[in-house]
Design a protein around this motif. Structure first.
Motif, PDB file in Angstrom:
ATOM      1  N   GLY A 146       6.284  45.091 -60.514  1.00  0.00           N
ATOM      2  CA  GLY A 146       6.050  44.223 -61.650  1.00  0.00           C
ATOM      3  C   GLY A 146       5.957  45.055 -62.909  1.00  0.00           C
ATOM      4  N   THR A 147       6.301  44.464 -64.041  1.00  0.00           N
ATOM      5  CA  THR A 147       6.181  45.164 -65.315  1.00  0.00           C
ATOM      6  C   THR A 147       5.440  44.285 -66.306  1.00  0.00           C
ATOM      7  OG1 THR A 147       8.302  44.322 -66.147  1.00  0.00           O
ATOM      8  CG2 THR A 147       8.335  46.436 -64.976  1.00  0.00           C
ATOM      9  N   VAL A 148       4.736  44.937 -67.216  1.00  0.00           N
ATOM     10  CA  VAL A 148       4.103  44.264 -68.351  1.00  0.00           C
ATOM     11  C   VAL A 148       4.627  44.938 -69.606  1.00  0.00           C
ATOM     12  CG1 VAL A 148       1.950  43.734 -69.524  1.00  0.00           C
ATOM     13  CG2 VAL A 148       2.048  43.653 -67.028  1.00  0.00           C
ATOM     14  N   ASP A 149       5.239  44.156 -70.497  1.00  0.00           N
ATOM     15  CA  ASP A 149       5.852  44.668 -71.722  1.00  0.00           C
ATOM     16  C   ASP A 149       5.119  44.121 -72.936  1.00  0.00           C
ATOM     17  OD1 ASP A 149       8.336  46.018 -70.621  1.00  0.00           O
ATOM     18  OD2 ASP A 149       8.616  43.997 -69.819  1.00  0.00           O
ATOM     19  N   THR A 150       4.924  44.982 -73.942  1.00  0.00           N
ATOM     20  CA  THR A 150       4.339  44.543 -75.200  1.00  0.00           C
ATOM     21  C   THR A 150       5.409  44.523 -76.282  1.00  0.00           C
ATOM     22  OG1 THR A 150       3.682  46.789 -75.853  1.00  0.00           O
ATOM     23  CG2 THR A 150       2.091  45.500 -74.593  1.00  0.00           C
ATOM     24  N   TYR A 151       5.240  43.593 -77.229  1.00  0.00           N
ATOM     25  CA  TYR A 151       6.160  43.434 -78.347  1.00  0.00           C
ATOM     26  C   TYR A 151       5.312  43.272 -79.603  1.00  0.00           C
ATOM     27  CZ  TYR A 151       9.265  42.132 -74.478  1.00  0.00           C
ATOM     28  OH  TYR A 151       9.969  42.095 -73.298  1.00  0.00           O
ATOM     29  N   VAL A 152       5.436  44.210 -80.535  1.00  0.00           N
ATOM     30  CA  VAL A 152       4.641  44.197 -81.760  1.00  0.00           C
ATOM     31  C   VAL A 152       5.431  43.497 -82.860  1.00  0.00           C
ATOM     32  CG1 VAL A 152       3.501  45.622 -83.497  1.00  0.00           C
ATOM     33  CG2 VAL A 152       3.447  46.298 -81.086  1.00  0.00           C
ATOM     34  N   THR A 153       4.802  42.569 -83.556  1.00  0.00           N
ATOM     35  CA  THR A 153       5.478  41.770 -84.569  1.00  0.00           C
ATOM     36  C   THR A 153       5.576  42.522 -85.886  1.00  0.00           C
ATOM     37  OG1 THR A 153       4.592  39.767 -83.543  1.00  0.00           O
ATOM     38  CG2 THR A 153       5.496  39.557 -85.758  1.00  0.00           C
ATOM     39  N   GLY A 177       4.995  35.724 -66.929  1.00  0.00           N
ATOM     40  CA  GLY A 177       3.839  35.541 -67.793  1.00  0.00           C
ATOM     41  C   GLY A 177       4.180  35.734 -69.253  1.00  0.00           C
ATOM     42  N   LEU A 178       3.427  35.056 -70.112  1.00  0.00           N
ATOM     43  CA  LEU A 178       3.609  35.162 -71.558  1.00  0.00           C
ATOM     44  C   LEU A 178       2.275  34.896 -72.234  1.00  0.00           C
ATOM     45  CD1 LEU A 178       5.586  35.375 -74.008  1.00  0.00           C
ATOM     46  CD2 LEU A 178       5.768  32.879 -73.893  1.00  0.00           C
ATOM     47  N   GLU A 179       1.874  35.815 -73.111  1.00  0.00           N
ATOM     48  CA  GLU A 179       0.666  35.623 -73.907  1.00  0.00           C
ATOM     49  C   GLU A 179       0.908  36.147 -75.318  1.00  0.00           C
ATOM     50  OE1 GLU A 179      -2.056  34.072 -73.420  1.00  0.00           O
ATOM     51  OE2 GLU A 179      -1.856  33.634 -71.282  1.00  0.00           O
ATOM     52  N   ILE A 180       0.192  35.572 -76.282  1.00  0.00           N
ATOM     53  CA  ILE A 180       0.289  35.975 -77.678  1.00  0.00           C
ATOM     54  C   ILE A 180      -1.106  36.289 -78.187  1.00  0.00           C
ATOM     55  CG2 ILE A 180       0.876  35.225 -80.014  1.00  0.00           C
ATOM     56  CD1 ILE A 180       3.145  33.604 -78.858  1.00  0.00           C
ATOM     57  N   ASP A 198       1.000  39.340 -81.788  1.00  0.00           N
ATOM     58  CA  ASP A 198       1.985  40.089 -81.019  1.00  0.00           C
ATOM     59  C   ASP A 198       2.195  39.394 -79.673  1.00  0.00           C
ATOM     60  OD1 ASP A 198       2.039  42.286 -83.018  1.00  0.00           O
ATOM     61  OD2 ASP A 198      -0.018  42.583 -82.334  1.00  0.00           O
ATOM     62  N   VAL A 199       3.137  39.897 -78.892  1.00  0.00           N
ATOM     63  CA  VAL A 199       3.562  39.220 -77.673  1.00  0.00           C
ATOM     64  C   VAL A 199       3.416  40.159 -76.485  1.00  0.00           C
ATOM     65  CG1 VAL A 199       5.493  38.064 -76.514  1.00  0.00           C
ATOM     66  CG2 VAL A 199       5.201  37.821 -79.001  1.00  0.00           C
ATOM     67  N   VAL A 200       2.947  39.622 -75.361  1.00  0.00           N
ATOM     68  CA  VAL A 200       2.892  40.350 -74.100  1.00  0.00           C
ATOM     69  C   VAL A 200       3.608  39.498 -73.050  1.00  0.00           C
ATOM     70  CG1 VAL A 200       1.438  41.426 -72.349  1.00  0.00           C
ATOM     71  CG2 VAL A 200       0.675  41.364 -74.726  1.00  0.00           C
ATOM     72  N   GLY A 201       4.510  40.133 -72.285  1.00  0.00           N
ATOM     73  CA  GLY A 201       5.215  39.431 -71.226  1.00  0.00           C
ATOM     74  C   GLY A 201       5.113  40.177 -69.912  1.00  0.00           C
ATOM     75  N   SER A 202       5.107  39.431 -68.808  1.00  0.00           N
ATOM     76  CA  SER A 202       5.104  40.066 -67.495  1.00  0.00           C
ATOM     77  C   SER A 202       6.331  39.603 -66.720  1.00  0.00           C
ATOM     78  CB  SER A 202       3.823  39.743 -66.718  1.00  0.00           C
ATOM     79  OG  SER A 202       3.690  38.357 -66.499  1.00  0.00           O
ATOM     80  N   THR A 203       6.933  40.539 -65.980  1.00  0.00           N
ATOM     81  CA  THR A 203       8.130  40.268 -65.197  1.00  0.00           C
ATOM     82  C   THR A 203       7.966  40.901 -63.817  1.00  0.00           C
ATOM     83  OG1 THR A 203       9.243  42.266 -65.999  1.00  0.00           O
ATOM     84  CG2 THR A 203       9.596  40.252 -67.251  1.00  0.00           C
ATOM     85  N   LEU A 210      10.469  41.381 -83.481  1.00  0.00           N
ATOM     86  CA  LEU A 210       9.580  42.103 -82.585  1.00  0.00           C
ATOM     87  C   LEU A 210      10.070  43.519 -82.348  1.00  0.00           C
ATOM     88  CD1 LEU A 210       8.938  39.358 -79.859  1.00  0.00           C
ATOM     89  CD2 LEU A 210       7.659  39.792 -81.965  1.00  0.00           C
ATOM     90  N   ARG A 211       9.123  44.456 -82.343  1.00  0.00           N
ATOM     91  CA  ARG A 211       9.398  45.841 -81.970  1.00  0.00           C
ATOM     92  C   ARG A 211       8.866  46.074 -80.568  1.00  0.00           C
ATOM     93  NH1 ARG A 211       6.060  50.064 -81.799  1.00  0.00           N
ATOM     94  NH2 ARG A 211       4.444  49.073 -83.101  1.00  0.00           N
ATOM     95  N   GLU A 212       9.725  46.572 -79.701  1.00  0.00           N
ATOM     96  CA  GLU A 212       9.292  46.814 -78.326  1.00  0.00           C
ATOM     97  C   GLU A 212       8.213  47.887 -78.290  1.00  0.00           C
ATOM     98  OE1 GLU A 212      12.658  47.273 -75.547  1.00  0.00           O
ATOM     99  OE2 GLU A 212      13.883  46.626 -77.269  1.00  0.00           O
ATOM    100  N   GLY A 213       7.108  47.578 -77.620  1.00  0.00           N
ATOM    101  CA  GLY A 213       6.054  48.553 -77.428  1.00  0.00           C
ATOM    102  C   GLY A 213       6.245  49.267 -76.110  1.00  0.00           C
ATOM    103  N   ASN A 214       5.150  49.463 -75.391  1.00  0.00           N
ATOM    104  CA  ASN A 214       5.310  50.174 -74.115  1.00  0.00           C
ATOM    105  C   ASN A 214       5.524  49.201 -72.970  1.00  0.00           C
ATOM    106  OD1 ASN A 214       2.647  49.198 -74.018  1.00  0.00           O
ATOM    107  ND2 ASN A 214       1.941  50.922 -72.797  1.00  0.00           N
ATOM    108  N   SER A 215       6.068  49.721 -71.882  1.00  0.00           N
ATOM    109  CA  SER A 215       6.323  48.947 -70.679  1.00  0.00           C
ATOM    110  C   SER A 215       5.626  49.638 -69.518  1.00  0.00           C
ATOM    111  CB  SER A 215       7.831  48.844 -70.413  1.00  0.00           C
ATOM    112  OG  SER A 215       8.079  48.117 -69.228  1.00  0.00           O
TER     113      SER A 215
END
Length: 386
Positions: A222-229, A198-201, A211-216, A235-240
């Motif tokens: 499963g994990t959901v990761d946030t990336y702050v612009t 998954g990928l959302e902005i 900012d960016v949110v990805g799912s793996t 991108l700065r990695e947020g929480n996972s």
């Protein structure tokens, strides 16, 4: 059943019409059209006004079983919400992700597509006559899958982001191509979980940058990761967040809790469940206890204002039942089950966007064909309730 994919909610950097101008009284749907794509799968759909006529158009990434027919199909919209016969653009091998946005210096929207097996991104620049020319392909991430376009660093030039299906954690889960005056900068890769789906902005914190949110997923987690612009577009990695299910991947964004912060929703096919992840307004997400109805065989998911009541609703694919279902947003992030609509084939992706000239947000579903059956792009048009 083939590779599991995800769906998109339309939040790209182009003039997207998803939920635009939705008026009260909408929220149920009539069957529109089914556009046959042959022995192929429609993996991702984007909706925007491509030709400036104020009617929504659709673009579909079509992965054909005959490798010579991998393509992007461009459907221009009519006033009544129907779509014209498609313009076909030749893509790379196994096109999975597609989005619409301005990718050069003019004001015309362009198209980008993620080619899974070629590990690259094809860019199609719109000419003045409405046709497209193919620009040089961009280096992509490993098995780039979903694709979104947005102006991450707010420099007036749109950027391209992909999730990467073939990454090995923690390497290269997300790839970013920052736009420049002519073309794009070299690709930047960011770590995350394994097997990017998954990928959302969307804007997760108080600044004005997307900012960016990805799912793996990996194994049974499963994990959901946030990336702050950052200001410069990196991108700065947020929480996972780790979620204890083995098929979390479809992902959507919306202010489900009505807290003026973006939240995320992820879906698990195996358990038939949705999980709300509440945004804290700083770029992080946390698990929420908001109630959601069970959705057996949930596959794709998209978020938008479907009934005009100001809350984020959902359109979800039900793979096993070959249906698309509406879930209406309620207070505090909950949802109530809405109507279901039958499909002729198993659904692969779902999107929300406005077709035609009315004020309702419509639903588009890409379905999965096989060597013996044809896939399709199906539309469901929002109608005014009595």
């Amino acid at each position: 059943m083939l590779r599991r994919s995800t769906a998109i909610a339309i939040v790209s950097g182009s003039a997207v019409l998803a939920g635009a101008g939705v008026a009260a009284g909408f929220g149920t749907f009539r069957v529109g059209e089914s556009h046959d794509v042959g022995a192929a799968i429609v993996y991702q759909v984007a909706v925007a006004d491509l030709n400036g006529d104020r009617k929504g158009d659709a673009v579909a990434a079509v992965d054909a079983f005959d490798e010579g027919e991998n393509r992007v199909e461009v459907f221009l919209g009519k006033r009544d919400g129907s779509l014209r016969a498609p313009m076909v653009l030749s893509a790379g091998l196994n096109p999975e992700g597609v989005d619409i946005g301005r990718l050069n210096g003019d004001r015309r929207p362009d198209i980008a597509v993620a080619n899974y097996s070629d590990d690259d991104v094809s860019v199609f620049i719109q000419r003045r006559n409405g046709k497209f020319r193919r620009a040089p392909d961009l280096e992509g991430g490993p098995g780039n899958w979903q694709l979104e376009i947005a102006d991450l660093n707010r420099d007036g030039r749109n950027d391209i982001v992909t999730s990467n299906y073939d990454n090995v954690a923690p390497d290269d889960a997300i790839s970013v191509h920052l736009g420049k005056r002519q073309g794009f900068r070299p690709v930047d890769n960011y770590p995350g979980g394994q097997t990017g789906y998954g990928l959302e902005i969307g804007k997760l914190n108080g600044d004005r940058r997307p900012d960016v949110v990805g799912s793996t997923y990996q194994g049974t987690e499963g994990t959901v990761d946030t990336y702050v612009t950052r200001e410069n577009g990196t991108l700065r990695e947020g929480n996972s967040l780790t979620l204890d299910n083995n098929s979390y991947s479809p992902l959507g964004l919306g202010d489900f809790a009505e807290s003026k912060a973006l939240d995320a929703v992820v879906a698990d096919y195996d358990s038939g469940s949705l999980t709300i992840l509440a945004g804290d307004g700083t770029g992080d997400l946390a698990a929420s206890l908001a109630p959601t109805p069970p959705v057996e065989g949930v596959w794709g998911i998209a978020s938008g204002n479907l009934n005009g009541k100001g809350r984020a609703d959902l359109a979800v694919n039900r793979y096993d039942d070959e249906e698309v279902q509406v879930l209406y947003g309620r207070n505090a992030g909950g949802f109530s089950a809405g109507p279901t609509y039958p499909l002729a084939h198993p659904p692969e992706t779902v999107a929300i966007g406005r077709l035609g000239k009315d004020a309702g947000a419509d639903i588009l579903v890409g379905t999965e064909g096989s060597l013996d059956t044809d896939g399709s792009l199906d539309t469901f048009l929002n109608k005014r309730n009595p």
